[in-house]
Design a protein around this motif. Structure first.
Motif, PDB file in Angstrom:
ATOM      1  N   TYR A   1       1.641  -1.925  13.431  1.00  0.00           N
ATOM      2  CA  TYR A   1       0.944  -2.002  14.719  1.00  0.00           C
ATOM      3  C   TYR A   1       1.812  -2.740  15.718  1.00  0.00           C
ATOM      4  O   TYR A   1       2.770  -3.433  15.365  1.00  0.00           O
ATOM      5  N   LEU A   2       1.462  -2.548  16.946  1.00  0.00           N
ATOM      6  CA  LEU A   2       2.116  -3.286  18.011  1.00  0.00           C
ATOM      7  C   LEU A   2       1.113  -4.287  18.554  1.00  0.00           C
ATOM      8  O   LEU A   2      -0.064  -3.965  18.745  1.00  0.00           O
ATOM      9  N   VAL A   3       1.569  -5.505  18.766  1.00  0.00           N
ATOM     10  CA  VAL A   3       0.707  -6.494  19.394  1.00  0.00           C
ATOM     11  C   VAL A   3       1.025  -6.475  20.884  1.00  0.00           C
ATOM     12  O   VAL A   3       2.174  -6.661  21.280  1.00  0.00           O
ATOM     13  N   LEU A   4       0.013  -6.190  21.678  1.00  0.00           N
ATOM     14  CA  LEU A   4       0.221  -6.121  23.115  1.00  0.00           C
ATOM     15  C   LEU A   4      -0.250  -7.428  23.740  1.00  0.00           C
ATOM     16  O   LEU A   4      -1.441  -7.754  23.717  1.00  0.00           O
ATOM     17  N   GLY A   5       0.677  -8.177  24.275  1.00  0.00           N
ATOM     18  CA  GLY A   5       0.331  -9.475  24.835  1.00  0.00           C
ATOM     19  C   GLY A   5      -0.290  -9.346  26.203  1.00  0.00           C
ATOM     20  O   GLY A   5       0.378  -9.426  27.220  1.00  0.00           O
ATOM     21  N   LEU A   6      -1.579  -9.152  26.214  1.00  0.00           N
ATOM     22  CA  LEU A   6      -2.229  -8.880  27.483  1.00  0.00           C
ATOM     23  C   LEU A   6      -2.878 -10.094  28.110  1.00  0.00           C
ATOM     24  O   LEU A   6      -3.329 -10.051  29.240  1.00  0.00           O
ATOM     25  N   GLY A   7      -2.993 -11.167  27.308  1.00  0.00           N
ATOM     26  CA  GLY A   7      -3.670 -12.327  27.851  1.00  0.00           C
ATOM     27  C   GLY A   7      -5.131 -12.023  28.083  1.00  0.00           C
ATOM     28  O   GLY A   7      -5.663 -11.039  27.563  1.00  0.00           O
ATOM     29  N   GLY A   8      -5.812 -12.834  28.838  1.00  0.00           N
ATOM     30  CA  GLY A   8      -7.238 -12.645  29.025  1.00  0.00           C
ATOM     31  C   GLY A   8      -7.570 -11.987  30.353  1.00  0.00           C
ATOM     32  O   GLY A   8      -8.640 -12.190  30.886  1.00  0.00           O
ATOM     33  N   LEU A   9      -6.644 -11.206  30.862  1.00  0.00           N
ATOM     34  CA  LEU A   9      -6.813 -10.706  32.219  1.00  0.00           C
ATOM     35  C   LEU A   9      -7.607  -9.408  32.311  1.00  0.00           C
ATOM     36  O   LEU A   9      -7.967  -8.977  33.380  1.00  0.00           O
ATOM     37  N   VAL A  10      -7.797  -8.796  31.173  1.00  0.00           N
ATOM     38  CA  VAL A  10      -8.410  -7.476  31.237  1.00  0.00           C
ATOM     39  C   VAL A  10      -9.749  -7.449  30.531  1.00  0.00           C
ATOM     40  O   VAL A  10     -10.102  -8.344  29.776  1.00  0.00           O
ATOM     41  N   ASP A  11     -10.471  -6.368  30.750  1.00  0.00           N
ATOM     42  CA  ASP A  11     -11.793  -6.202  30.168  1.00  0.00           C
ATOM     43  C   ASP A  11     -11.664  -5.596  28.777  1.00  0.00           C
ATOM     44  O   ASP A  11     -11.414  -4.413  28.632  1.00  0.00           O
ATOM     45  N   PHE A  12     -11.859  -6.443  27.780  1.00  0.00           N
ATOM     46  CA  PHE A  12     -11.643  -5.988  26.413  1.00  0.00           C
ATOM     47  C   PHE A  12     -12.774  -5.127  25.871  1.00  0.00           C
ATOM     48  O   PHE A  12     -12.621  -4.453  24.881  1.00  0.00           O
ATOM     49  N   SER A  13     -13.932  -5.200  26.533  1.00  0.00           N
ATOM     50  CA  SER A  13     -15.063  -4.475  25.976  1.00  0.00           C
ATOM     51  C   SER A  13     -14.791  -2.959  25.958  1.00  0.00           C
ATOM     52  O   SER A  13     -15.267  -2.249  25.086  1.00  0.00           O
ATOM     53  N   ARG A  14     -14.026  -2.481  26.926  1.00  0.00           N
ATOM     54  CA  ARG A  14     -13.720  -1.050  26.955  1.00  0.00           C
ATOM     55  C   ARG A  14     -12.928  -0.649  25.722  1.00  0.00           C
ATOM     56  O   ARG A  14     -13.177   0.383  25.111  1.00  0.00           O
ATOM     57  N   GLU A  15     -11.955  -1.493  25.409  1.00  0.00           N
ATOM     58  CA  GLU A  15     -11.136  -1.199  24.243  1.00  0.00           C
ATOM     59  C   GLU A  15     -12.000  -1.268  22.978  1.00  0.00           C
ATOM     60  O   GLU A  15     -11.848  -0.437  22.081  1.00  0.00           O
ATOM     61  N   ALA A  16     -12.929  -2.226  22.955  1.00  0.00           N
ATOM     62  CA  ALA A  16     -13.814  -2.318  21.794  1.00  0.00           C
ATOM     63  C   ALA A  16     -14.619  -1.031  21.638  1.00  0.00           C
ATOM     64  O   ALA A  16     -14.738  -0.480  20.548  1.00  0.00           O
ATOM     65  N   ASP A  17     -15.120  -0.538  22.752  1.00  0.00           N
ATOM     66  CA  ASP A  17     -15.889   0.711  22.708  1.00  0.00           C
ATOM     67  C   ASP A  17     -15.052   1.857  22.170  1.00  0.00           C
ATOM     68  O   ASP A  17     -15.483   2.643  21.334  1.00  0.00           O
ATOM     69  N   ARG A  18     -13.856   1.930  22.695  1.00  0.00           N
ATOM     70  CA  ARG A  18     -12.992   3.033  22.281  1.00  0.00           C
ATOM     71  C   ARG A  18     -12.726   2.971  20.788  1.00  0.00           C
ATOM     72  O   ARG A  18     -12.842   3.956  20.076  1.00  0.00           O
ATOM     73  N   LEU A  19     -12.400   1.761  20.330  1.00  0.00           N
ATOM     74  CA  LEU A  19     -12.079   1.614  18.918  1.00  0.00           C
ATOM     75  C   LEU A  19     -13.276   1.945  18.042  1.00  0.00           C
ATOM     76  O   LEU A  19     -13.144   2.622  17.023  1.00  0.00           O
ATOM     77  N   GLU A  20     -14.436   1.512  18.459  1.00  0.00           N
ATOM     78  CA  GLU A  20     -15.637   1.822  17.689  1.00  0.00           C
ATOM     79  C   GLU A  20     -15.839   3.323  17.575  1.00  0.00           C
ATOM     80  O   GLU A  20     -16.138   3.857  16.516  1.00  0.00           O
ATOM     81  N   LYS A  21     -15.675   3.986  18.669  1.00  0.00           N
ATOM     82  CA  LYS A  21     -15.841   5.438  18.680  1.00  0.00           C
ATOM     83  C   LYS A  21     -14.842   6.104  17.751  1.00  0.00           C
ATOM     84  O   LYS A  21     -15.161   7.004  16.971  1.00  0.00           O
ATOM     85  N   GLU A  22     -13.622   5.629  17.868  1.00  0.00           N
ATOM     86  CA  GLU A  22     -12.528   6.183  17.074  1.00  0.00           C
ATOM     87  C   GLU A  22     -12.808   5.983  15.577  1.00  0.00           C
ATOM     88  O   GLU A  22     -12.625   6.880  14.761  1.00  0.00           O
ATOM     89  N   ILE A  23     -13.274   4.783  15.244  1.00  0.00           N
ATOM     90  CA  ILE A  23     -13.561   4.452  13.850  1.00  0.00           C
ATOM     91  C   ILE A  23     -14.692   5.331  13.316  1.00  0.00           C
ATOM     92  O   ILE A  23     -14.641   5.841  12.206  1.00  0.00           O
ATOM     93  N   LEU A  24     -15.689   5.556  14.157  1.00  0.00           N
ATOM     94  CA  LEU A  24     -16.807   6.407  13.777  1.00  0.00           C
ATOM     95  C   LEU A  24     -16.325   7.823  13.469  1.00  0.00           C
ATOM     96  O   LEU A  24     -16.679   8.434  12.460  1.00  0.00           O
ATOM     97  N   LYS A  25     -15.485   8.328  14.356  1.00  0.00           N
ATOM     98  CA  LYS A  25     -14.946   9.679  14.202  1.00  0.00           C
ATOM     99  C   LYS A  25     -14.170   9.799  12.900  1.00  0.00           C
ATOM    100  O   LYS A  25     -14.338  10.748  12.137  1.00  0.00           O
ATOM    101  N   LEU A  26     -13.330   8.815  12.673  1.00  0.00           N
ATOM    102  CA  LEU A  26     -12.537   8.825  11.455  1.00  0.00           C
ATOM    103  C   LEU A  26     -13.429   8.773  10.222  1.00  0.00           C
ATOM    104  O   LEU A  26     -13.207   9.462   9.239  1.00  0.00           O
ATOM    105  N   GLY A  27     -14.463   7.936  10.318  1.00  0.00           N
ATOM    106  CA  GLY A  27     -15.402   7.813   9.216  1.00  0.00           C
ATOM    107  C   GLY A  27     -16.021   9.146   8.853  1.00  0.00           C
ATOM    108  O   GLY A  27     -16.154   9.502   7.683  1.00  0.00           O
TER     109      GLY A  27
END
Length: 884
Positions: A802-828
């Motif tokens: 994996y790549l660690v993206l040093g984004l700091g706390g400047l962005v809205d992480f909830s969107r990424e959480a949503d995306r990942l959840e969706k992705e995980i569901l699909k994979l499941g």
RNA sequence: AGGCGGAUAGCUCAGUCGGUAGAGCGCAGCUCUUACACAGCUGUUGUCGCGGGUUCGAUCCCCGCUCCGCCUACCA
């Protein structure tokens, strides 16, 4: 181009196809005169367009396909002969000139035959090579020095030779038969020249009273009450109990004072109408046959122009349509009309003028088809001739098996005159190769030539060999006949294709062509046939001018899936135009970074660059798939392969990935290697694209001085088998890493330009060497390598790291959480599906081991992927916790 | 009446020799990053017409059906 900066401007920014096409066409016309006669021959004849024609979409598709074939073969080193020409189009041309004369207030008949024919010739000259010029503009690389016309002197000799030979062989006869007659063109037509149109008509029920006992009557259902006056009998089915008592009695024909017999005939369908059929032998094909069986004779009430004659009683002098109305009135007034009801039926119309045809008894020339058809059937059955797609065989057999004699005489003036003379003294009929001075039979001088001309399709049937000089044993015939490929639309399968096969076999003892590529119809964007009356005709020349000929050809090639009609929309041509632009600009880029004269890679095996190896292995795959597609006439697929490779692999990944190489020192080995790879791939790519897009590919090849097939200066190397297995893998991994980064970036709404500091973590030794990966990740992912090994941030996971993206706390992480959840569901879901399959004992036992293995591997991969995502999700959640 | 073809993402269509369903256009978001805005990146949508059968497994093979197109045919 000394450095990668902008000191040299490279290619023009846009592909100026107007001027490029003009100069290419000029060059090609010069080149066609000097065809090299080496190499294995490859030949085609163009379906000759009508002299009356203007280039339409059908031609454009037809010629594009042929030109793709011609250019593809030429690049293989074949000696290609592709014969152009024009058809004299008998009835169609005659109609055009008749119309012109009428506009001048002249009835063509009053001109007399010779003057009229002269006039048609003059008109032909005035058009010049109109449609052929349009064909040239399409880029069609025909053998222009072989141009033919179906009425040029040589061709005319061939036609006459065939006629005489058929006659001498007894394959030709003159007889009085029922034929289809067009009352507007005033000529006989063959069966295939009649098309059927469904029309809403009416069924009229008419009463015929018994001649002896007026209280008894029979009711007949007919769609043509105007022919009552020509009735010579009524017929019922012998099995029909209702009418047994009527057989042998006589009935009175309404509107006349004649009486006619009631007969039986097995062809009468008791289920239709009343089960009683009226018999008018002179004006119906079926009735004629029934009449023959019962010796009814003939009574004709309609003249050649479709006007009721003197025999028609109260209907005399009326044209058919009015006669029908009148007949109904009269029948009604004498109480013979019982009732009428709506009725749909298919009526035959003339394929040239849409006028309703009339069956008519007349003296005509016919070709005996059965013997010719037998051989023609065998040739296809034995696969000496193959159809592409092959389902057309069925249609072909269907027609061949139900063939009827071919009426070939036409009562018009424009065409090949029938070489038959009747002696006025001894009445002997002579069919001759040369015009006679005296009667060969009695020596008399009062000879009259048959006034008729031949069906245009009679001469078209000779096209593949007569264009090569038959009946002479010419070098062309020896070298190029039989032709390799015929490309045509299904609409002339019977008119032309089948008859060429029959005539070819009969006259040359060989099939006229090996493969037949049957293409579809070009329709408008709504799936409607393009017709003048609908006003939806799209002019190919207009599209060529708007979007460029290459784009136009590409759009047709891409749409030409076998066996399916083409819906052409401007959007598709636009999309093709965009591709041509893309191709151009990619080569413009190459011109900016690669020094002129850079040679191709001379040693593929020594290639080291990850991206270079990858694009070469992809190109090798493309070459193989392309060849397969082209050899099986899947030009649509070939075009699509080139399209996808160019856009999605070459431009989107390769060019981007290697941009960094050109920031290196000019003497850097990788930079040199990449330049060589660009030249190698570029040159081969242009060759692959050339058959479909000849202009842009030749222009680019010339500008780059490539020695390839486009310029005829060399042959593209075949890469298949020369690229080691696995060369593509490292870069494929990079693609998935970059993909992961880009997804995260996009979801987080981080602008593509904003650089992200990142750390790379690889969990497997096969994942590659970080030092080799980083330059690509930096460029393609817009990342910068972090020196901090414990960098905190979002994870962008991939298969084995994996790549660690040093984004700091400047962005809205909830969107990424949503995306990942969706992705995980699909994979499941996918994992559940595959592992569910694997858990079934049946599957594991019965499915092929490799399939089971593949599924097992798949589950592992998918699960790894899911785990990566889950960890990433945890990470995001942690951030969310930290930054409420 | 017979024959052929079609029915797959909002539209136009690929495709699967039976084994994680694709493109173009469209739509949404972010980008004028010096090859390309006729562009790039990311995302979006599917009972693969209906009903059976064969198979471990069918969108794909077989049978039947429905709709749409075309061709052939002498139902007056």
């Amino acid at each position: 181009m000394q450095d990668s900066g902008g000191s040299s401007s490279g290619l023009p920014k846009r592909f100026e196809w107007e001027s490029v096409e003009a100069s290419c066409l000029e060059r090609w016309n010069l080149a066609s005169a000097s065809r090299a006669s080496e190499g294995e021959p490859f030949s085609m004849v163009v379906p000759p367009p009508n002299i009356t024609g203007r280039l339409h979409m059908g031609h454009a598709l037809n010629l594009t396909i042929q030109d793709v074939a011609a250019r593809y073969r030429r690049m293989q080193g074949r000696d290609v002969l592709w014969i152009p020409g024009i058809d004299h189009a008998g009835i169609a041309a005659q109609n055009v000139v008749e119309r012109q004369l009428r506009a001048e207030g002249v009835d063509y008949k009053s001109l007399g035959r010779d003057a009229f024919v002269e006039r048609v010739w003059r008109w032909k000259e005035s058009i010049g090579s109109g449609i052929l010029d349009q064909i040239r503009r399409l880029g069609a690389s025909l053998s222009w020095d072989h141009e033919r016309f179906t009425m040029d002197p040589g061709f005319s000799r061939a036609v006459r030779e065939v006629f005489v030979r058929l006659y001498e062989d007894g394959a030709l006869y003159r007889a009085e038969r029922m034929i289809h007659w067009c009352p507007r063109c005033l000529t006989a037509l063959s069966d295939v020249e009649v098309t059927h149109q469904d029309r809403d008509g009416e069924l009229y029920f008419i009463r015929y009273v018994d001649a002896e006992r007026p209280e008894d009557s029979l009711v007949v259902a007919t769609t043509r009450p105007e022919t009552v006056v020509a009735d010579l009998a009524l017929a019922v089915n012998p099995e029909d109990d209702r009418y047994v008592a009527w057989v042998g009695r006589r009935v009175r024909v309404p509107m006349t004072d004649r009486t006619i017999p009631v007969v039986t005939d097995t062809t009468v369908d008791p289920g239709f109408g009343t089960g009683v059929l009226k018999i008018t032998p002179s004006h119906s094909m079926v009735d004629f046959e029934i009449g023959q069986r019962h010796g009814l004779g003939a009574l004709s009430v309609i003249d050649e122009r479709g006007i009721m004659n003197a025999q028609a009683g109260p209907l005399s002098g009326l044209p058919l349509e009015k006669a029908r109305v009148r007949a109904v009135e009269v029948l009604d007034s004498v109480e013979s009309l019982v009732r009428r009801e709506p009725h749909k039926n298919a009526i035959g119309v003339c394929y040239r003028c849409q006028t309703e045809v009339e069956p008519r008894l007349s003296l005509q020339w016919f070709v005996r088809m059965a013997p010719l058809a037998a051989r023609a059937r065998e040739a296809v059955a034995a696969e000496e001739i193959r159809f592409f797609p092959d389902n057309w065989e069925k249609t072909y057999f269907e027609w061949i098996d139900n063939i009827r004699d071919w009426c070939i005489s036409r009562q018009i003036w424009w065409g090949h005159r029938i070489p038959a003379w009747t002696c006025q003294d001894c009445h002997h009929l002579s069919v001759l190769r040369n015009d006679p001075e005296v009667c060969p039979h009695c020596g008399g001088v009062n000879l009259i030539q048959d006034p008729d001309v031949l069906d245009t399709w009679f001469s078209s049937a000779l096209w593949p060999f007569a264009t090569m000089g038959w009946p002479e044993e010419t070098p062309d015939l020896r070298r190029f006949y039989p032709t390799n490929l015929l490309v045509t639309g299904f609409d002339i399968l019977f008119f032309w294709v089948a008859r060429m096969i029959m005539m070819g076999l009969y006259l040359t003892d060989r099939v006229p062509f090996r493969d037949i590529y049957i293409h579809a119809l070009v329709r408008d964007e709504f799936g409607q046939k393009m017709t003048k009356s609908r006003g939806n005709v799209v002019d190919p020349l207009e599209l060529m001018e708007r979007f460029g000929t290459d784009a136009f050809r590409l759009s047709l090639a891409l749409l030409a899936t076998p066996g399916r009609d083409i819906r052409l929309s401007v959007e598709r041509v636009e999309a093709a135009r965009n591709f041509v632009s893309k191709l151009w600009s990619a080569f413009r880029y190459i011109s900016l970074v690669v020094p002129p004269g850079t040679p191709s890679l001379d040693d593929l095996a020594s290639c080291r660059g990850i991206a270079n190896r990858w694009i070469l292995s992809e190109l090798a795959r493309l070459q193989t798939a392309y060849r397969e597609a082209m050899e099986s006439y899947r030009y649509d697929e070939g075009a699509l392969l080139v399209y996808r490779f160019t856009w999605s692999l070459f431009c989107d990944w390769y060019l981007e990935a290697t941009k960094g190489d050109f920031e290196r020192d000019p003497s850097d080995p990788l930079r040199i290697e990449t330049a060589g790879t660009l030249v190698t791939v570029g040159s081969i790519l242009l060759d692959l694209a050339h058959p479909v897009m000849p202009f842009v590919t030749e222009e680019l090849s010339r500008l780059f001085e490539f020695s390839n097939g486009c310029t005829g200066t060399g042959e593209s190397p075949v890469l298949a088998g020369r690229i080691p297995e696995g060369w593509g893998e490292p870069f494929d991994r990079i693609r998935s890493m970059v993909g992961s980064v880009r997804q995260t970036r996009s979801v987080m709404k981080i602008p593509p330009t904003q650089e992200i500091t990142s750390a790379l973590v690889l969990l497997s030794p096969d994942a590659g060497d970080p030092a080799a990966l980083w330059p690509f990740l930096e460029r393609l992912g817009k990342l910068s390598r972090s020196a901090d090994p414990s960098l905190k941030g979002l994870r962008a996971p991939f298969r084995d790291g994996y790549l660690v993206l040093g984004l700091g706390g400047l962005v809205d992480f909830s969107r990424e959480a949503d995306r990942l959840e969706k992705e995980i569901l699909k994979l499941g879901e996918k994992i559940a599906e595959v592992s569910g399959r694997l858990s079934r004992e049946d599957f594991v036992r019965k499915a092929p081991p490799e399939v089971v293995e593949k599924d097992r591997g798949l589950v592992v991969t998918l699960e790894e992927e899911r785990k990566g995502l889950e960890v990433a999700l945890d990470q995001v959640r942690a951030f969310l916790g930290e930054t409420p």
